[in-house]
Motif scaffolding. Structure first.
Motif, short mmCIF file in Angstrom:
data_model
loop_
_atom_site.label_atom_id
_atom_site.label_comp_id
_atom_site.label_asym_id
_atom_site.label_seq_id
_atom_site.Cartn_x
_atom_site.Cartn_y
_atom_site.Cartn_z
N THR A 80 -3.81 1.56 15.50
CA THR A 80 -3.54 3.02 14.92
C THR A 80 -2.19 2.85 14.12
N GLY A 81 -2.05 3.56 12.94
CA GLY A 81 -0.89 3.97 12.42
C GLY A 81 -0.60 5.40 12.42
N MET A 82 0.85 5.72 12.73
CA MET A 82 1.14 7.05 12.87
C MET A 82 2.33 7.35 12.28
N VAL A 83 2.12 8.70 11.76
CA VAL A 83 3.39 9.23 10.84
C VAL A 83 3.61 10.54 11.78
N PHE A 84 5.02 10.58 12.13
CA PHE A 84 5.53 11.43 12.72
C PHE A 84 6.00 12.65 12.18
N GLN A 85 6.20 13.81 12.45
CA GLN A 85 6.81 14.89 11.82
C GLN A 85 8.15 14.86 11.27
N ASN A 86 9.06 13.95 12.21
CA ASN A 86 10.51 13.90 11.57
C ASN A 86 10.55 12.33 11.18
N TYR A 87 9.57 11.96 10.74
CA TYR A 87 9.17 10.41 10.27
C TYR A 87 9.60 9.38 11.11
N ALA A 88 10.48 9.53 11.94
CA ALA A 88 11.29 8.44 12.71
C ALA A 88 11.38 7.07 12.02
N LEU A 89 12.13 7.50 10.90
CA LEU A 89 12.52 5.96 10.20
C LEU A 89 13.73 5.74 10.91
N PHE A 90 14.05 4.13 10.47
CA PHE A 90 15.60 3.61 11.13
C PHE A 90 16.38 3.69 9.69
N ALA A 96 12.22 -1.53 2.69
CA ALA A 96 11.40 -2.40 2.79
C ALA A 96 11.60 -2.72 4.11
N GLN A 97 12.66 -2.76 4.93
CA GLN A 97 12.70 -3.21 6.54
C GLN A 97 11.85 -2.31 7.47
N ASN A 98 12.01 -1.13 6.83
CA ASN A 98 11.08 0.01 7.69
C ASN A 98 9.80 -0.15 7.49
N VAL A 99 9.58 -0.44 6.19
CA VAL A 99 7.90 -0.55 6.11
C VAL A 99 7.26 -1.90 6.90
N LEU A 137 17.21 8.64 -0.12
CA LEU A 137 16.15 9.09 -0.40
C LEU A 137 16.07 10.53 -0.28
N SER A 138 15.23 11.11 -1.04
CA SER A 138 14.72 12.56 -0.59
C SER A 138 13.99 12.77 0.36
N GLY A 139 13.78 13.97 1.03
CA GLY A 139 12.93 14.26 2.03
C GLY A 139 11.39 13.86 1.60
N GLY A 140 11.23 13.96 0.51
CA GLY A 140 9.59 13.81 0.01
C GLY A 140 9.46 12.22 0.02
N GLN A 141 10.57 11.55 -0.38
CA GLN A 141 10.48 9.97 -0.43
C GLN A 141 10.27 9.42 1.06
N GLN A 142 11.17 9.88 1.92
CA GLN A 142 11.24 9.60 3.36
C GLN A 142 9.90 9.54 3.80
N GLN A 143 9.14 10.87 3.41
CA GLN A 143 7.96 10.97 4.06
C GLN A 143 6.90 10.11 3.38
N ARG A 144 7.06 9.49 2.34
CA ARG A 144 6.36 8.49 1.59
C ARG A 144 6.65 7.18 2.59
N GLU A 162 1.71 16.73 11.75
CA GLU A 162 2.67 17.81 10.78
C GLU A 162 3.70 16.92 9.83
N PRO A 163 3.10 16.06 9.15
CA PRO A 163 3.81 15.08 8.09
C PRO A 163 4.55 15.88 6.91
N LEU A 164 4.14 17.08 6.65
CA LEU A 164 4.58 17.54 5.60
C LEU A 164 5.71 18.88 6.11
N SER A 165 5.80 19.19 7.32
CA SER A 165 6.48 20.21 7.56
C SER A 165 8.07 20.44 7.34
N ASN A 166 8.63 19.19 6.94
CA ASN A 166 9.92 19.21 6.68
C ASN A 166 10.15 19.46 5.20
N LEU A 167 9.02 19.46 4.37
CA LEU A 167 9.19 19.62 2.91
C LEU A 167 9.08 20.91 2.62
#
Ligand code: ADP
Ligand code: MG
Length: 357
Positions: A80-90, A96-99, A137-144, A162-167
Motif C-alpha cells: 500500500t502507498g500512504m499519503v498522510f494529512q501532514n504529508y510526513a515528508l523529510f 527526489a530523495q523523498n520520492v 515548495l508551496s503547500g500544494g507542491q508538497q502535497q504532490r 485528508e490529504p487536502l486539509s492543509n490547502l
C-alpha cells in the motif's frame, strides 16, 4: 473484481468495555475504485485506514486484499502507498530523495529508481523539481510530492488521509481534480478519507458515511444524496430538512403521511422502513427542492420567513412552519422578499424520501 475487503472489522484501543473507535465495519472495494470514508471528526476514519495500512491491527474482524488475508500482516508487506494529512515528508532531503525513499527500502537499483522517480514527478506535474528542497515548495507542491512518493512504489492500494486539509479552498478544489486524474490514469484502487462532504461527492465512485465508528450507508454520491438511509446521512451530506410527520398508512414501498397543511402525501420509503399507521415518519427534503408559491393547494404549506441570506447562487431562507424551521434554497426568489413575510412552500412528493432515525 474485489480488491479490498473489511469484514466485521472493529477496533477498541484499550480496556474491554470501552466504546469501539471502529465498530463492526463491512466494506468491499472493487479493483480500480476510488472509495471514500466520510464522516465528522472522531468517527473512526483514520483508524479504519490505518488498519488497512497495517499500522493498527483490528480487535476483531478480517481484512483481505484479493483473496489474501492481511489482517495481521505488517505495513511493509501490504503493498500500500500512504499519503498522510501532514504529508510526513523529510524536510532535510530533496524532492527526489523523498520520492525515492520507498524504492530505497525496497532495494530498487539506482538507474531504475531514478527513472521511476522522474516518472512519478511528471505524473504529479512536478517534472524538474527533483533537486529542490522540501521547504522551498508551496503547500500544494508538497502535497504532490507526498502523492508521488506514495505512487512511485506502484502500490496495489493507495491510502489517503485528508490529504487536502492543509490547502486553502481554491487549491483544494484544483488538487482534488488532479488527484482523481492521477488515480484514474494509474488505475490504482484508492481508499480516501475526508470529513468534507463536497470533496467526497466530487471525487468518489462510492462513499461510506461513518458516524460513531459505524458505517451508516454505502453508495454512489447520487444515491447517498437522493436516498439517504438515516437522518444523520441526510443532514451530513449537503443540507436537508428532516420533517417528523404523522403516518396515516404504511405500504411496502410507500408511507402515507400528513403534511402540516393537513394534506396527505405518499412518500417513497425503503422496504425495511418498519413504520405502521399511527407512528411518526422522518421525511427528508432538500432545501433546493422546495418551491416558493403564493398558490394555496394540497402540498403547499405556509410559514413565516425568520432568516434570509443571499449567497449569490441562491437565497437561503429559514421558514417557520408550525414551529418547525424549514430551510429553503431559492434560485429565483420573489423580488422584495423579507424577514417576517408569509410564504407558501411547495413540497413535491417526488422529492421526499423517508429516512430512519
Ligand atoms: P477520525 O479520523 O474520523 O477523526 P479517528 O479514527 O482518528 O477518527 O478516531 C476515532 C476514535 O478513536 C476517536 O474517539 C479517537 O479519540 C479514538 N482514537 C484514535 N486513535 C486512538 C489511539 N491511538 N488511542 C486511543 N484512542 C484513539
Ligand atoms: Mg482522521
Amino acid at each position: 473484481m474485489i480488491d479490498v475487503t473489511l469484514e466485521s472489522v472493529s477496533k477498541r484501543f484499550s480496556r474491554a468495555g470501552d466504546t469501539a473507535a471502529v465498530d463492526d465495519v463491512d466494506i468491499t472495494i472493487a479493483a480500480g475504485e476510488f472509495f471514500t470514508l466520510l464522516g465528522p471528526s472522531g468517527c473512526g476514519k483514520t483508524t479504519t485506514l490505518r488498519m488497512v495500512a497495517g499500522f493498527y491491527f483490528p480487535t476483531s474482524g478480517r481484512i483481505r486484499f484479493g483473496d489474501q488475508d492481511v489482517t495481521r500482516r505488517p505495513p511493509n508487506k501490504r503493498d500500500t502507498g500512504m499519503v498522510f494529512q501532514n504529508y510526513a515528508l523529510f524536510p532535510h532531503m530533496s524532492v527526489a530523495q523523498n520520492v525515492a525513499y520507498g524504492l530505497k527500502i525496497r532495494k530498487v537499483g539506482r538507474a531504475e529508481s531514478k527513472r521511476r522517480v522522474e516518472e512519478a514527478l511528471s505524473q504529479v506535474h512536478l517534472a524538474g523539481y527533483g533537486e529542490r528542497r522540501i521547504d522551498q515548495l508551496s503547500g500544494g507542491q508538497q502535497q504532490r510530492v507526498a502523492l508521488a512518493r506514495a505512487l512511485v512504489i506502484r502500490p496495489r492500494t493507495l491510502l489517503l488521509d485528508e490529504p487536502l486539509s492543509n490547502l486553502d479552498a481554491k487549491l483544494r478544489e484544483e488538487t482534488r481534480v488532479e488527484i482523481r486524474r492521477i488515480q484514474r490514469e494509474a488505475g490504482t484502487t484508492s481508499l480516501y478519507v475526508t470529513h468534507d462532504q463536497a470533496e467526497a461527492m466530487a471525487m468518489s465512485d462510492r462513499i461510506a458515511v461513518m458516524e460513531s465508528g459505524r458505517v451508516r450507508q454505502i453508495g454512489a454520491p447520487q444515491e447517498i444524496y437522493h436516498r439517504p438511509a438515516t437522518s444523520f446521512v441526510a443532514r451530513f451530506i449537503g443540507r436537508s430538512n428532516v420533517l417528523s410527520l404523522p403516518v396515516l398508512g404504511a405500504g411496502p414501498e410507500t408511507v402515507t403521511v400528513r403534511l402540516p397543511d393537513s394534506s396527505q402525501v405518499g412518500v417513497a420509503a425503503p422496504a425495511d422502513h418498519g413504520l405502521a399507521t399511527g407512528g411518526t415518519a422522518l421525511v427528508s427534503i432538500r432545501p433546493e427542492h422546495i418551491g416558493l408559491t403564493s398558490a394555496t393547494e394540497p402540498g403547499v404549506v405556509t410559514g413565516r420567513v425568520t432568516e434570509l441570506e443571499f449567497t449569490g447562487m441562491s437565497t437561503n431562507l429559514l421558514v417557520d412552519v408550525a414551529g418547525e424551521a424549514v430551510q429553503v434554497a431559492a434560485v429565483d426568489p420573489p423580488a422584495g422578499i423579507a424577514v417576517g413575510d408569509q410564504l407558501g412552500l411547495r413540497l413535491p412528493r417526488e422529492r421526499m424520501w423517508l429516512v430512519r432515525p
